[in-house]
Design a protein around this motif. Structure first.
Motif, PDB file in Angstrom:
ATOM      1  N   LEU A  13      -6.366   1.643  -4.498  1.00 57.07           N
ATOM      2  CA  LEU A  13      -6.756   2.973  -4.970  1.00 57.07           C
ATOM      3  C   LEU A  13      -8.176   2.966  -5.521  1.00 57.07           C
ATOM      4  O   LEU A  13      -8.554   2.086  -6.286  1.00 57.07           O
ATOM      5  N   HIS A 219      -1.963  14.203   6.229  1.00 49.41           N
ATOM      6  CA  HIS A 219      -2.988  13.165   6.388  1.00 49.41           C
ATOM      7  C   HIS A 219      -4.163  13.366   5.434  1.00 49.41           C
ATOM      8  O   HIS A 219      -5.129  12.600   5.464  1.00 49.41           O
ATOM      9  N   THR A 221      -6.319  13.541   1.878  1.00 48.78           N
ATOM     10  CA  THR A 221      -6.444  12.790   0.631  1.00 48.78           C
ATOM     11  C   THR A 221      -7.562  13.419  -0.197  1.00 48.78           C
ATOM     12  O   THR A 221      -8.406  14.153   0.328  1.00 48.78           O
ATOM     13  N   TYR A 222      -7.551  13.124  -1.479  1.00 50.77           N
ATOM     14  CA  TYR A 222      -8.689  13.513  -2.312  1.00 50.77           C
ATOM     15  C   TYR A 222      -9.888  12.632  -1.950  1.00 50.77           C
ATOM     16  O   TYR A 222      -9.735  11.437  -1.676  1.00 50.77           O
ATOM     17  N   THR A 224     -12.535  10.318  -2.741  1.00 55.23           N
ATOM     18  CA  THR A 224     -12.865   9.393  -3.837  1.00 55.23           C
ATOM     19  C   THR A 224     -14.023   8.466  -3.459  1.00 55.23           C
ATOM     20  O   THR A 224     -14.153   7.374  -4.008  1.00 55.23           O
ATOM     21  N   SER A 237      -7.381   8.107 -10.896  1.00 52.88           N
ATOM     22  CA  SER A 237      -7.326   8.254  -9.440  1.00 52.88           C
ATOM     23  C   SER A 237      -6.482   9.467  -9.083  1.00 52.88           C
ATOM     24  O   SER A 237      -5.312   9.547  -9.484  1.00 52.88           O
ATOM     25  N   LEU A 239      -4.171  11.699  -6.608  1.00 56.69           N
ATOM     26  CA  LEU A 239      -3.260  11.379  -5.513  1.00 56.69           C
ATOM     27  C   LEU A 239      -2.667  12.658  -4.949  1.00 56.69           C
ATOM     28  O   LEU A 239      -2.415  13.615  -5.682  1.00 56.69           O
ATOM     29  N   GLY A 241       0.299  14.263  -1.940  1.00 58.16           N
ATOM     30  CA  GLY A 241       1.424  13.895  -1.096  1.00 58.16           C
ATOM     31  C   GLY A 241       2.243  15.085  -0.643  1.00 58.16           C
ATOM     32  O   GLY A 241       2.535  15.989  -1.416  1.00 58.16           O
ATOM     33  N   ASN A 246       5.114   9.870   1.850  1.00 57.10           N
ATOM     34  CA  ASN A 246       3.719  10.223   1.608  1.00 57.10           C
ATOM     35  C   ASN A 246       3.088   9.268   0.582  1.00 57.10           C
ATOM     36  O   ASN A 246       3.809   8.555  -0.137  1.00 57.10           O
ATOM     37  N   PRO A 247       1.757   9.223   0.487  1.00 63.73           N
ATOM     38  CA  PRO A 247       1.092   8.260  -0.405  1.00 63.73           C
ATOM     39  C   PRO A 247       1.477   8.390  -1.874  1.00 63.73           C
ATOM     40  O   PRO A 247       1.628   7.384  -2.567  1.00 63.73           O
ATOM     41  N   ASN A 382       0.731  16.664  -6.266  1.00 67.86           N
ATOM     42  CA  ASN A 382      -0.400  15.796  -6.589  1.00 67.86           C
ATOM     43  C   ASN A 382      -0.138  15.094  -7.916  1.00 67.86           C
ATOM     44  O   ASN A 382       0.879  15.317  -8.582  1.00 67.86           O
TER      45      ASN A 382
END
Length: 447
Positions: A13, A219, A221-222, A224, A237, A239, A241, A246-247, A382
């Motif tokens: 991450l 698919h 993401t933030y 970063t 961090s 996140l 999903g 999901n992540p 999130n």
């Protein structure tokens, strides 16, 4: 400790560095309302509010008026309000046929010369199968993060409040990242439309666009790229999903798997997904001390007193209690030894809406994720993961936990929790019926 996961996400991450004084823990719902209104009034260049809903009531009106006042004072101010598309177009559960909040948004736009757009995000074609459950308000270079939506009880406008978590994080890269997702991942989608303008398209007409948006979000993401991995100090961090495996869901499971001494978990609706239950069992097996804090069924936001007419939604708090009792019975030996502690939160007629996790003295997860099957598969969720490997932020962390435990009572045994025979007659009758037709398992997956 080596990871138990073949494709571990936690060590990879990327986070944004923080100083300990950059994170403020707000004391409660009333303080959250005060902070939100003050920051809106002081905003200089951007306000992005993302919530499940902005309700037409006194507190909602106060927020909407503050946004229009800020825009009138500084016309260059960029304002975006984002809510769930389907939730905004229906009335309150059990309140009969109502036009929904979207009619109010349109009336507000017509009544003001200032421009405050309200966008609706359709995560699915039916509310039952997925909603916008993102959290976080970006105001200038800060993020005000809570699981709360915007109405009287969440903002403690009058006597009652709904208890949540409230954090103000001063960090421009984090604010930029969260704005970028809203602006480019949501507002830019063909499925997303303004709710404050008339002649809304039908959800049916958006079916293909909604499918495309959901596919893209799986698919997404933030951003970063301004952060870094392995910072070694305090960091945050973001996140994201939605959908199976999901992540965000994976990181939640990895966090539980990483616990060595202490794990604390909060959820208002006790209905843990199988992967979470599995990791909790593994953590108990390796000697981790675990605290789980849930709301008493009377502190559930779906609870309806037995003196009022029965509605199907009133059965939900009892379903969650049944789930908790089963879990407690399976783990009674751990409860007896003190390794596992289950706590019920209750403060008068107020309700409980806390979510999140505290892992050892390192990780703190801020999230709107209810840690249930719906959050792991259906809703767009999130979280913000605070990593504190050097213990720079322990005092505020402990203070927040102490406030949460203040109205929590430890369960000594599963026998303390009621069973079907103890429930109001209408509730018991409904639950027996759904059990006979084997609908109970389906309900646990979508509620």
């Amino acid at each position: 400790m080596p990871s138990l996961f073949k494709r571990s996400l936690l060590p990879k991450l990327r986070g944004f560095p923080l100083t300990a004084d950059a994170i403020e823990v707000l004391s409660g719902a009333a303080e959250f309302r005060r902070c939100l209104l003050e920051n809106i009034a002081q905003a200089q260049h951007r306000i992005y509010l993302v919530a499940l809903y902005l309700q037409q009531d006194e507190a909602g009106q106060e927020v909407f008026d503050a946004l229009h006042a800020a825009k009138a004072a500084r016309p260059e101010l960029e304002i975006v309000v984002m809510v769930d598309w389907l939730r905004a177009q229906r009335g309150l559960i059990g309140a009969g046929k109502q036009p929904g909040n979207s009619a109010w948004y349109q009336a507000m736009t017509q009544a003001h010369p200032t421009h405050v757009p309200v966008y609706g995000v359709p995560v699915q074609t039916r509310e039952l199968f997925g909603v916008l459950h993102l959290k976080g308000f970006v105001i200038d270079d800060s993020v005000l993060y809570s699981g709360a939506s915007l109405n009287n009880v969440y903002l403690h406008k009058f006597d009652k409040y709904r208890f949540d978590r409230y954090h103000l994080i001063h960090n421009k890269p984090l604010a930029d990242s969260m704005q970028h997702l809203v602006e480019h991942g949501l507002v830019a989608s063909k499925a997303v439309h303004r709710l404050d303008l008339p002649n809304l398209p039908t959800t049916r007409s958006l079916r293909n666009d909604i499918g495309d948006l959901r596919s893209r979000l799986k698919h997404a993401t933030y951003d970063t790229t301004a952060g870094q991995a392995g910072i070694g100090g305090l960091s945050v961090s973001p996140l994201l999903g939605v959908g199976k495996n999901n992540p965000l869901s994976r990181v939640i499971c990895e966090l539980i798997a990483s616990a060595q001494q202490q794990l604390t978990l909060c959820t208002p609706y006790f209905n843990l997904p199988l992967p979470v239950t599995r990791e909790i069992n593994r953590a108990l097996a390796r000697g981790v001390k675990i605290d789980i804090i849930v709301g008493d069924k009377t502190a559930n936001d779906f609870y309806i007193p037995p003196s009022e007419p029965f509605r199907i939604i009133a059965a939900l708090p009892y379903l969650y209690e049944i789930s908790l009792r089963r879990f407690a019975k399976r783990h009674q030996r751990m409860i007896d030894s003190g390794q596992l502690s289950l706590h019920l939160w209750r403060d008068g007629d107020n309700t409980y809406h806390l979510k999140g996790m505290w892992v050892d003295e390192r990780y703190t997860l801020l999230t709107g994720n209810n840690l249930n099957p719906r959050a792991f598969r259906l809703d767009l969720e999130n979280a913000l993961l605070i990593d504190d490997p050097q213990g720079q932020w322990l005092a505020p962390r402990r203070s927040e936990l102490a406030e949460i435990f203040r109205h929590a009572t430890r369960i000594q045994g599963y026998q303390q929790l009621q069973t079907l025979v103890d429930y109001p007659e209408a509730v018991g009758k409904f639950l027996r019926r759904v059990s006979r037709v084997r609908v109970e398992r389906l309900l646990y997956r979508i509620l």
